[in-house]
Design an enzyme around this catalytic site. Sequence first.
Site, PDB file in Angstrom:
ATOM      1  N   ILE A 160      -6.908   8.709   6.478  1.00  0.00           N
ATOM      2  CA  ILE A 160      -5.452   8.723   6.518  1.00  0.00           C
ATOM      3  C   ILE A 160      -4.966   8.911   5.087  1.00  0.00           C
ATOM      4  O   ILE A 160      -5.704   8.658   4.132  1.00  0.00           O
ATOM      5  CB  ILE A 160      -4.847   7.441   7.143  1.00  0.00           C
ATOM      6  CG1 ILE A 160      -5.300   6.184   6.402  1.00  0.00           C
ATOM      7  CG2 ILE A 160      -5.183   7.355   8.621  1.00  0.00           C
ATOM      8  CD1 ILE A 160      -4.672   4.905   6.959  1.00  0.00           C
ATOM      9  N   ASP A 161      -3.741   9.362   4.930  1.00  0.00           N
ATOM     10  CA  ASP A 161      -3.209   9.700   3.610  1.00  0.00           C
ATOM     11  C   ASP A 161      -3.125   8.478   2.703  1.00  0.00           C
ATOM     12  O   ASP A 161      -3.020   7.339   3.168  1.00  0.00           O
ATOM     13  CB  ASP A 161      -1.815  10.316   3.727  1.00  0.00           C
ATOM     14  CG  ASP A 161      -1.816  11.637   4.478  1.00  0.00           C
ATOM     15  OD1 ASP A 161      -2.867  12.287   4.501  1.00  0.00           O
ATOM     16  OD2 ASP A 161      -0.755  11.986   5.034  1.00  0.00           O
ATOM     17  N   LYS A 162      -3.101   8.738   1.425  1.00  0.00           N
ATOM     18  CA  LYS A 162      -3.008   7.683   0.415  1.00  0.00           C
ATOM     19  C   LYS A 162      -1.842   6.742   0.697  1.00  0.00           C
ATOM     20  O   LYS A 162      -2.001   5.520   0.668  1.00  0.00           O
ATOM     21  CB  LYS A 162      -2.846   8.324  -0.970  1.00  0.00           C
ATOM     22  CG  LYS A 162      -2.521   7.333  -2.079  1.00  0.00           C
ATOM     23  CD  LYS A 162      -2.233   8.048  -3.386  1.00  0.00           C
ATOM     24  CE  LYS A 162      -1.787   7.063  -4.457  1.00  0.00           C
ATOM     25  NZ  LYS A 162      -1.444   7.752  -5.736  1.00  0.00           N
ATOM     26  N   THR A 164      -0.139   6.265   3.434  1.00  0.00           N
ATOM     27  CA  THR A 164      -0.037   5.782   4.810  1.00  0.00           C
ATOM     28  C   THR A 164      -0.873   4.520   4.922  1.00  0.00           C
ATOM     29  O   THR A 164      -2.000   4.472   4.428  1.00  0.00           O
ATOM     30  CB  THR A 164      -0.546   6.840   5.808  1.00  0.00           C
ATOM     31  OG1 THR A 164       0.263   8.011   5.702  1.00  0.00           O
ATOM     32  CG2 THR A 164      -0.496   6.317   7.235  1.00  0.00           C
ATOM     33  N   ARG A 264       3.547  14.067   9.553  1.00  0.00           N
ATOM     34  CA  ARG A 264       4.521  14.400   8.517  1.00  0.00           C
ATOM     35  C   ARG A 264       5.018  15.840   8.675  1.00  0.00           C
ATOM     36  O   ARG A 264       6.219  16.114   8.587  1.00  0.00           O
ATOM     37  CB  ARG A 264       3.891  14.181   7.138  1.00  0.00           C
ATOM     38  CG  ARG A 264       3.471  12.736   6.889  1.00  0.00           C
ATOM     39  CD  ARG A 264       2.552  12.596   5.698  1.00  0.00           C
ATOM     40  NE  ARG A 264       3.261  12.891   4.449  1.00  0.00           N
ATOM     41  CZ  ARG A 264       2.653  12.959   3.271  1.00  0.00           C
ATOM     42  NH1 ARG A 264       1.333  12.777   3.172  1.00  0.00           N
ATOM     43  NH2 ARG A 264       3.353  13.215   2.182  1.00  0.00           N
TER      44      ARG A 264
END
Length: 350
Positions: A160-162, A164, A264
């Site tokens: 998962i994104d930084k 998030t 997103r």
Amino acid sequence: MTEELDDIVFLEDGGEEQGELYEHLRMEVDRGQEPVRIDKYMSEHVQHSSRNRIQKAADAGFIQVNGKPVKSNYKVRPGDVITLMLDRPHYDTTIEPEDIPLEVVYEDDQLMVINKPAGMVVHPGCGNFHGTLVNAVAWHLRDLPSYDPNDPSVGLVHRIDKDTSGLLVIAKTPEAKTELGAQFFNHDTHRSYQALVWGNFTEGSGRIEGNIGRDPKDRLRMAVFPPGSEIGKSAVTHYRVLERYGYVTLVECKLETGRTHQIRAHMKHIGHPLFGDERYGGMEILRGERTASYKAYIQNCFKLCSRQALHAKTLGFVHPVTHQQMDFTSELAEDMAALIEKWRKYFQPK
């Protein structure tokens, strides 16, 4: 000659604009080599590389032949000197254990489920070589002889994104990673996210379908292309309204696919960027009043939760050994919970 090529471009956890380039790999084509596309040639001669990743590197201008950038359909010739030129200096990517706190939701001898905080990069790369989740996991499992953090057959199953927050699963054994990886690939897992997005929805639920690929105008951002397009990969997101606050909405998102920046990009595509998502336009005041007090209120909201308001709330999968269904739920991160509460109070009738 065989080299190693891993995480060369386009990692989901950030990156820099292309400027000065640094040599990371150099190889000379053998004299007896028949003409063949460079992406095929490199995928056969470079360890831990895929043809798709090499094509992306070529499209970004990172692969040169005899000092000049080439596209992935260039056919190599005997004596060609191929270089991989990246926009960052060469760095030792060996993963070292680091004593970083982890919120372990579940653990057994096959896997771990972790609630990742916002701001933590998942994997080293693109300027983030320390303080990542895998460094923390390496420390946590430092006394487990069978776990090698530098062995790609164990460790992260998905990312998962930084910025998030939320749930991730880590495989401790190759067998667990293979089985869990297959579940993610076949979309047999169950994942839901909560997101605060700009705007109100006329409907209570919906489905977003559209291929996701690199935005040609901004290589650090993903864009949505028509379903069935040759650009990008197919992606489907289902959403359901949880709460409405007039100018923003709290939604639940469930993924059929797991593309980079999927929620997103999809929410931006339908006109509802995530609140606070600077890369996708969510750091602007997109809905609401023109008063100075409202503008100040929004700025305070941005300070309270200074990232995209996105949390990986639930995660479900079948255990790779016991074959039991495993379902996990995590509480919203404090900053996002505080942001939502602030909107609840603002929206209440005065």
